[in-house]
Design an enzyme around this catalytic site. Structure first.
Site, PDB file in Angstrom:
ATOM      1  N   LYS A 148       0.809  -1.088   0.063  1.00 20.65           N
ATOM      2  CA  LYS A 148       0.003   0.112   0.004  1.00 20.65           C
ATOM      3  C   LYS A 148       0.880   1.330  -0.032  1.00 20.65           C
ATOM      4  O   LYS A 148       1.980   1.236   0.680  1.00 20.65           O
ATOM      5  CB  LYS A 148      -0.971   0.009   1.343  1.00 20.65           C
ATOM      6  CG  LYS A 148      -1.844   1.079   1.442  1.00 20.65           C
ATOM      7  CD  LYS A 148      -2.643   1.120   2.666  1.00 20.65           C
ATOM      8  CE  LYS A 148      -3.565   2.132   3.104  1.00 20.65           C
ATOM      9  NZ  LYS A 148      -4.254   1.728   4.352  1.00 20.65           N
ATOM     10  N   SER A 177      -9.498   0.586   8.092  1.00 25.55           N
ATOM     11  CA  SER A 177      -8.876   0.533   6.764  1.00 25.55           C
ATOM     12  C   SER A 177      -8.366  -0.745   6.368  1.00 25.55           C
ATOM     13  O   SER A 177      -8.032  -0.883   4.977  1.00 25.55           O
ATOM     14  CB  SER A 177      -7.707   1.517   6.574  1.00 25.55           C
ATOM     15  OG  SER A 177      -8.304   2.960   6.535  1.00 25.55           O
ATOM     16  N   SER A 187      -8.837   2.594   3.840  1.00 33.22           N
ATOM     17  CA  SER A 187      -7.805   3.270   2.986  1.00 33.22           C
ATOM     18  C   SER A 187      -7.051   2.356   2.164  1.00 33.22           C
ATOM     19  O   SER A 187      -6.198   2.645   1.144  1.00 33.22           O
ATOM     20  CB  SER A 187      -6.677   4.407   3.552  1.00 33.22           C
ATOM     21  OG  SER A 187      -6.028   3.679   4.563  1.00 33.22           O
TER      22      SER A 187
END
Length: 476
Positions: A73, A173, A149
Site C-alpha cells: 500500500k 482501513s 484506505s
C-alpha cells in the site's frame, strides 16, 4: 499457471519449496494478472516489475510465505528505492533511502514486491479514489467503492492478482476494504505493530499495519512475520501464542460471544448486514459456542468529535514536518478540499484542546474495552452497508465537517476497536441479494489475537468462501 487461482499465499510458498514452481514464474503470473485489471479495477499506483524479477531470481529464505508475489500500500511505510506518495503529488519521484522496520520483516520473510497499491489522499477516506491516481473499482461491481484506505490492496486480492497484499488500519482501513471485497482482514492489538524507525507513534496507537488475504491462515502467517513492537515503542505488548499459524489449527475452546448490530442510531444498518450477523451467530452456536446479544454504552458523539480533532491535528503536524524538506509552503492546490480544510483546522487546535481530546478518547477506549471484557469475543457487522457507489465519499466536492460526519457514521463498528486497541478480524460469511460481500467482524480482548484467528479459522472451515469469485476477477 492453471493452479494459481487455487492457491493462497501459503499454498504458493509450498509449491515453491517443493520445486513445482519458481518465484519468477509466480511473479510473471502476478504481473500479467495485474496488467489485465489495470484499466478496469485499477488497483495500482506504481509498478516495480524489474525489482520484482530481480528479487525472484535470488533463492528464497525458508518460511511459509517465501517466494510469493505481494503488493504494498502506498501509504506511510518506506521501501528502499521506491517512492511513498501517500497519493500526494508533491511526494512523487522521491525514492526512499531506507526500509521501515515492517518492510525489513517482510523482506526477511521472502515476500516479493510487485507494485504499490492506491490509497486515498493521506489515507483519510474509506473509499480509494485519489485525485492523483484515479479511483479503484470494486471487482464485485465496478460502479461500487473498493473501500479504504487499503482499497487498492483489497481490490487486487479480490481480483485474484495476488493472494495477499499489505494493508493498514487507523479506523477500519484493513477491515473495511476486506469486508467490501469478500476477504479476510485482521487488525492486530495495539502494541503488536511498529512504525519504527520513522514514527514513534501514529494516531495515539490507533493505527496498525497488516494485510488483506484470501485465507485466515495467510493472515496468521503474515502476522507471525510482521507483528511485534520495536524496542522502545510506546505501546509494547508481549505477543502470546505465536507462531499463530500453527496455533490456529488447535481445537477451539467454547467461547462466550456477545453480538450487536446496535450503533447508537448513527446510521441505518442494511438488512443484509443484520442477516449476515444473524447467520454468523448460528454458525458459532453450531460450533459449540455460547452467543448472546449485548450493547455498548459509551459517548459515540464524543468519540467522533475527538477522532476528527485528532486526525486534523495529526495532518497539520505532518505538513509542518514535510514543508522544510520540500523547501516550500504547502497550499490548497496540493490537496483535495476536505484534506486542506482538515489541515487548516488542525493548525488552529490549541495544545490544551488536543490533550483534552486525547484523554477523552483514551477514556472512551477504556469503556469499550471494559464492556467487551465480559465476553471472549464480540461480534458485529463489519460495515453498516454493503459497498456504496463510487463518489459517495467525495473529498473534492464536500466540505470537511459534513464529510467527517458521513465518514464517522460508516465506521461506527470498526473505529471503536482502534480507539480501545483491541484486535479485530473481518471474515466474508454473507453476500447481499445483489451479490455484494458482507463481512462479519469479531473483536477480542487486547492481546487475545490468537483467539480471534482460531475462531475465524473454525468459521472458514465450516463455511468456506473460496468458491466465491468476483465477476470482474481474473478467470482461471
Amino acid at each position: 499457471m492453471g493452479d494459481y487461482d487455487k492457491l493462497d499465499a501459503i499454498g504458493m510458498a509450498e509449491q515453491v519449496k517443493a520445486g513445482k514452481v519458481t518465484p519468477l514464474e509466480l511473479v510473471e503470473e502476478a504481473i500479467g494478472r495485474l496488467e489485465a485489471v489495470r484499466e478496469t479495477v485499477s488497483p495500482v499506483s506504481n509498478a516495480y516489475y524489474d525489482l520484482a524479477r530481480a528479487q525472484a531470481k535470488t533463492p528464497p529464505p525458508d518460511g511459509p510465505l517465501a517466494g510469493v508475489p505481494w503488493l504494498l500500500k502506498d501509504l506511510l511505510l518506506f521501501y528502499e528505492g521506491t517512492e511513498t506518495t501517500n497519493s500526494m503529488s508533491f511526494l512523487a519521484g522521491v525514492p526512499a533511502d531506507h526500509d521501515s522496520e515492517f518492510i525489513r520483516r517482510v523482506k526477511a520473510g521472502g515476500l516479493i514486491l510487485v507494485a504499490k497499491t492506491k490509497a486515498p489522499e493521506y489515507g483519510y477516506c474509506i473509499s480509494t479514489e485519489p485525485k492523483m491516481f484515479g479511483p479503484v473499482r470494486n471487482p464485485w461491481n465496478l460502479e461500487r467503492v473498493a473501500g479504504g484506505s487499503s482499497g487498492g490492496s483489497a481490490a487486487a486480492v479480490a481480483a485474484r492478482v495476488v493472494p495477499m497484499a499489505h494493508a493498514s488500519d487507523g479506523g477500519g482501513s484493513i477491515r473495511i476494504p476486506a469486508c467490501w471485497n469478500g476477504l479476510v482482514g485482521f487488525k492486530v492489538s495495539r502494541g503488536y505493530s511498529t512504525y519504527a524507525p520513522d514514527y514513534a507513534d501514529f494516531w495515539i496507537g490507533a493505527a496498525v499495519e497488516g494485510c488483506v488475504s484470501l485465507s485466515v491462515r495467510d493472515s496468521a502467517a503474515y502476522a507471525d512475520l510482521t507483528a511485534g513492537p520495536s524496542i522502545g515503542d510506546p505501546y509494547e505488548l508481549p505477543i502470546e501464542g505465536q507462531p499463530w499459524l500453527q496455533a490456529i489449527e488447535k481445537a477451539q475452546k467454547q467461547l462466550r460471544i456477545g453480538y450487536t448490530a446496535d450503533n447508537g442510531g448513527q446510521i441505518d444498518v442494511d438488512p443484509a448486514c443484520r442477516d449476515g450477523l444473524a447467520e454468523a451467530m448460528k454458525l458459532c452456536e453450531a460450533a459449540g459456542h455460547v452467543v448472546e446479544e449485548m450493547r455498548y454504552d459509551y459517548d459515540r458523539e464524543a468519540l467522533g468529535k475527538g477522532f476528527a480533532l485528532l486526525s486534523a491535528g495529526e495532518a497539520a503536524a505532518a505538513v509542518a514536518a514535510i514543508e522544510p524538506l520540500l523547501g516550500r509552503a504547502i497550499g490548497p492546490d496540493d490537496f483535495t478540499r476536505v484534506n486542506w480544510q482538515r489541515i487548516e483546522a488542525g493548525r488552529k487546535v490549541a495544545a490544551t484542546d488536543f490533550i483534552i481530546a486525547v484523554e477523552q478518547l483514551r477514556q472512551i477506549g477504556r469503556a469499550i474495552a471494559q464492556q467487551s471484557a465480559a465476553y471472549d469475543v464480540v461480534a458485529t457487522p463489519t460495515m453498516p452497508t454493503p459497498a456504496p457507489p463510487l463518489g459517495t465519499f467525495d473529498m473534492e466536492a464536500m466540505d470537511a465537517d459534513p464529510y467527517n460526519e458521513l465518514l464517522l457514521r460508516h465506521v461506527c463498528f470498526t473505529l471503536p476497536y482502534n480507539i480501545s486497541g483491541q484486535p479485530a478480524i473481518t471474515v466474508p460469511l454473507h453476500w447481499s441479494n445483489d451479490g455484494l460481500p458482507v463481512g462479519i467482524q469479531f473483536a477480542g480482548r487486547r492481546g487475545d489475537d490468537l483467539k480471534l484467528l482460531q475462531l475465524a479459522r473454525q468459521l472458514e472451515q465450516a463455511q468456506p468462501w473460496w468458491d466465491k469469485r468476483a465477476p470482474n476477477a481474473i478467470q482461471a
